[in-house]
Design an enzyme around this catalytic site. Sequence first.
Site, PDB file in Angstrom:
ATOM      1  N   ARG A 181       0.760  -1.193   0.059  1.00  9.34           N
ATOM      2  CA  ARG A 181      -0.057  -0.003  -0.040  1.00  9.34           C
ATOM      3  C   ARG A 181       0.823   1.304  -0.107  1.00  9.34           C
ATOM      4  O   ARG A 181       0.736   2.273  -0.860  1.00  9.34           O
ATOM      5  CB  ARG A 181      -1.047   0.106   1.355  1.00  9.34           C
ATOM      6  CG  ARG A 181      -2.393  -0.382   1.178  1.00  9.34           C
ATOM      7  CD  ARG A 181      -2.896  -0.667   2.270  1.00  9.34           C
ATOM      8  NE  ARG A 181      -2.019  -1.663   3.024  1.00  9.34           N
ATOM      9  CZ  ARG A 181      -2.265  -3.082   2.757  1.00  9.34           C
ATOM     10  NH1 ARG A 181      -3.265  -3.429   1.754  1.00  9.34           N
ATOM     11  NH2 ARG A 181      -1.613  -3.851   3.060  1.00  9.34           N
ATOM     12  N   THR A 182       1.759   1.418   0.982  1.00  5.23           N
ATOM     13  CA  THR A 182       2.364   2.667   1.069  1.00  5.23           C
ATOM     14  C   THR A 182       3.029   2.888   0.206  1.00  5.23           C
ATOM     15  O   THR A 182       3.328   3.894  -0.521  1.00  5.23           O
ATOM     16  CB  THR A 182       3.274   2.685   2.575  1.00  5.23           C
ATOM     17  OG1 THR A 182       2.503   2.076   3.532  1.00  5.23           O
ATOM     18  CG2 THR A 182       3.848   3.988   2.791  1.00  5.23           C
ATOM     19  N   ARG A 209      11.384   3.613   4.227  1.00  2.00           N
ATOM     20  CA  ARG A 209      10.860   2.873   5.380  1.00  2.00           C
ATOM     21  C   ARG A 209      11.966   2.024   5.898  1.00  2.00           C
ATOM     22  O   ARG A 209      12.728   1.465   4.866  1.00  2.00           O
ATOM     23  CB  ARG A 209       9.656   2.168   4.705  1.00  2.00           C
ATOM     24  CG  ARG A 209       9.292   1.015   5.663  1.00  2.00           C
ATOM     25  CD  ARG A 209       8.270   0.340   5.248  1.00  2.00           C
ATOM     26  NE  ARG A 209       6.915   1.033   5.528  1.00  2.00           N
ATOM     27  CZ  ARG A 209       5.731   0.404   5.477  1.00  2.00           C
ATOM     28  NH1 ARG A 209       5.481  -0.734   5.055  1.00  2.00           N
ATOM     29  NH2 ARG A 209       4.426   1.203   5.611  1.00  2.00           N
ATOM     30  N   HIS A 261       4.675   6.537  11.641  1.00  2.00           N
ATOM     31  CA  HIS A 261       4.237   6.331  10.323  1.00  2.00           C
ATOM     32  C   HIS A 261       3.313   7.515   9.950  1.00  2.00           C
ATOM     33  O   HIS A 261       1.990   7.442   9.842  1.00  2.00           O
ATOM     34  CB  HIS A 261       3.513   4.970  10.192  1.00  2.00           C
ATOM     35  CG  HIS A 261       3.208   4.558   8.599  1.00  2.00           C
ATOM     36  ND1 HIS A 261       3.631   5.358   7.679  1.00  2.00           N
ATOM     37  CD2 HIS A 261       2.652   3.421   8.104  1.00  2.00           C
ATOM     38  CE1 HIS A 261       3.094   4.794   6.474  1.00  2.00           C
ATOM     39  NE2 HIS A 261       2.587   3.606   6.866  1.00  2.00           N
TER      40      HIS A 261
END
Lengths: 192, 317
Positions: B60-61, B110, B138
Amino acid sequence: MTMPSKILDHDAIRRAVSRVAHEVLEKNKGTGGLCIVGIRTRGAVLAERLKECIRQIEGAEVPVGILDITLYRDDLTLIDTQPVVRETSIHFDITDKKVVLVDDVLFTGRTIRAALDALIDFGRPANIQLAVLIDRGHRELPIRADYVGKNIPTSLNQNVKVVLEEVDSRADEVVVEERSKEARDKDAEKKK
Amino acid sequence: MTTEWTHKDLLDVKDLSREEIELVLETAKSFKEVSARDVKKVPALRGKTVVMLFFENSTRTRASFELAAKRLSADTINISAGGSSLSKGETVLDTARNLEAMNIDAIVVRHPSSGVPDVLARHLKAVVINAGDGCRAHPTQALLDLFTIKEKLGKIDGLKVGIVGDILHSRVARSNIWGFNKLGARVTVCGPSTLMPPGVEKLGIKVTNDIDELIRESDVLMLLRLQKERQENQFLPSVREYAKRFGVNQERLKQAKKDIVIMHPGPTNRGVELSAEVADGEYSVILDQVTNGVAVRMAVLYLLLGKGKSKVEEGNV
C-alpha cells in the site's frame, strides 16, 4: 503617492457583466452546447453572475464549473510558500462543448495559459472563449480575450484590485492603485 | 487560511502543529479530485525526482507514494534493500548520499529501525519523508486516517477513538495518537497487557482491556494488525486466543453506535483482528483509507517539494 482611483462601481460592474452575457449569446447563437468555467476565486464569482444574466435573458440554465489553476502555474518552483490548492469542480463533460472561461483581470496571460492546460486535461472542448471583467494590458503570452468588461490602460507600477461582494463581503468595485515602493523593490530583486 | 508550511522533511506527526495538520488535510481534499479525473495527472512537480527507499516490505504505502508522485508529474525510482548495494554492506546513509549525488529531490524511506529517517534528514539536503520507521512513526498513515475520519464524520474534535491491538509494536498507533491529541479527539487504547507499552497513558490517553465497553463508547474503532513477525518473544499464548478476546466480529459490533467507523491500516489478518464480515461490512472504511492515502501523500509531496525563492502577489500573475 496618488490616491487609488475607482474605475468601476457596483452598477458599472453589473452592466459590464450583462453586456458580456448578451455578447456571449449573440456570438454563440443561444445557449446550445454552452458552458461556463470560472477561475478561482473571483472568476468563479463572475461565472455565477454571468450564468444568472444568461438565465434572465434567455431563460436557459448553463452549467457552471470552477477551476483552480494552482497546480498548473509556471512559477510554482519560484515562490517561497506553496500557494494553497483549492478544489476544482467541473461536474459535466466539456468534450465538444463551447466553454466560456471567465476571469477577473487579464494581465500577463499566464493564468489563462495555465487554465487552458487544466481545461484540456478535462476533455476536448469544441472551442474555448475567454471573458474577463478587466483587460489591463502587458501580455507576456499570445493570448487575447473574446469578451471584455472594460479595457483599462495601466502601468506596471499599478495594481488592479477587483472587489466582489460574494468573496470580499463589501460592495463591488474595481480600483487602480499605485504599487508600494517595497513591492516594486521586491519585484526588481526577483528579476536580478 | 494563512498557515505556512516550513518543514523540510516529514518525520513524525509529533513535529506538526494543529494548523499544519489541517493544512495537509485541506490540501489533500483538492488532490482527491485529481485522482477522480479521467486524466489523473497535474504538472505541479514536473521535473522533480522522488526515490522510494524501502528496507521493509510494503504494498500500500509504496504504491500509494509512487502513484502520488506520478500524478503530480514527478519521476520516481524504486530501491529495495534486497536488490541493492545495501546487501553488499553499504550503509543506509552512504546509499542515500549516493542517490543525492544524482540530484534527486526527495527520499521516501521505510526502515525497520526507529530514527533512520531522522538521520537521513539531518545529513541530506533532499526532502526526507518517513514512510514508517520501526515501532516509532508512520506519519502519512496517521494523516490519511485523520482525513478519512474527517470525511466520514465531518470533524475530529471531541470524537472518541478506540485503538485496538498490538500497541507496543505499532508505529501507526503512535503517530495516530499524536494526531488525535493535536486535533482534540479522545483516544483509548485496548489490547493484551503484554502488548501495551509501559507508561502509555502518559501520552494523555486512556487504557483498557475491555473491548466490549470500548466498542459501545467509540465513534471510531481503529484495529491494528497483529504483527506475527514480531511475536517471536511469546507476547501471546496464541493467535486464536487473541482473536477470541480482541477480535471484532458482527456479534460484538451489535453494541456499537450506529454510525461507528471501523478502520484498519492494512494489511488485515482476516479472522484475527476482525472478521471478514466486519472488514467488508457497512461500517468499514478500510478501502476509503487506501483511496485517501494517495490524496494525502500528494498533498505532503506538494507541500514539501514546491519551495523556491520569491513570492508572487495574488492577482498579479
